[in-house]
Design a protein around this motif. Sequence first.
Motif: not given
Length: 369
Positions: A48-50, A87-90, A97-99, A118-120
């Motif tokens: 699941p990715t935001v 918030r989604m990752i926490d 998360g891709i920004i 890319v936050l993992v």
Amino acid sequence: MHRIFSVLYKEFLQMRRDRMTLALVFMLPMVQLLLFGFAIQTEVKHIPTVVFDQSLSYESRELLDSFSASGYFDMTYVVNSYADVNRMIDSGKAKVGIIFPPDFATSVNRGVPAPVQVLVDASDNMVANQAIAIANAIGLIKSQEVVAQKFHLSAPPYDVRVRPWYNPDGITAYYMVPAILGIVVTMTMVIMTSMGIVRERERGTLEQLMVTPIKSHELMIGKILPYIVLGYIQITIALLVGVIVFHVPIKGSLLELYLLTLFFITASLGLGILISNIAKTQMQAMQMAYFVFLPSILLSGFMFPRDAMPRLIYYISNVIPLTYYLDIIRGIVLKGIGFSYLAGQVLFLLVFSLVFLTLSTLKFKKKIA
């Protein structure tokens, strides 16, 4: 010889009366193979990715499409701020998360490095490693495509061709199912036999055997042979489930696999009988059996590669029979190799069998004396 057959007959009668034993023999390999074969997967897909896309450009959508097409990232959430990504990752709803920055498309078109963050969530190490590796690979591939377009190249500048052998599609079941077979046999042989003599001592039937003229080694043979038969029944059931349900290819000789499995079964049985001779109660036997069983799972190479272990732990794993059997069964099933490549593993299992069975016989002889 007739005394051995007498013990054999009594042991089979005992197994027939013990419905739990029969249930373990027939159901354990099937249930564990189906459960672990489907559950244990080293390749993690559909993470699941935001996404927080500040560029909203063709270039950012094209890169996102590459992430989605890989099958490893599901663009589950689209948000409008860094706080939402955090918030989604926490909360655990998203693992990645891709920004994209606002000037992403401008940087790409100017030919300068365009950063993508890319936050993992690395709290799950397996998911994190998979996500990092795939994200880096996608970035490298897309970079090569852009370079090829800018310099009007008909192909990437490097042609690295990787050819994985034995399991080219990386299917986890092909690797795990043969190993689960070894785990099932270890569990059954060690735990069931470790309870055997202790159970008879508690029921008083062991004293009846002691007053007969049967010798200690004859008693050991009579105790072991029925469990060897049960071990082969379990292996046959497990192989059928692996081939029919998980389509595991057996590239080597089945006859050779069955012959070499005998050394592993006898080593496991010898260890179980040794435990049953040492333990005074069934509870002690069960605890000692699990003390052997858990290191067999964790240190044999079943779940974690032995080469990645510290040297001390690596050497400790050399005294676990399952370590050598995993090399045998994976070598025959996946690689199709023969005895000439597995002679070292067979020799170690033979040594284990002789040592454990000899100690068991001597320990039992001392108890009789």
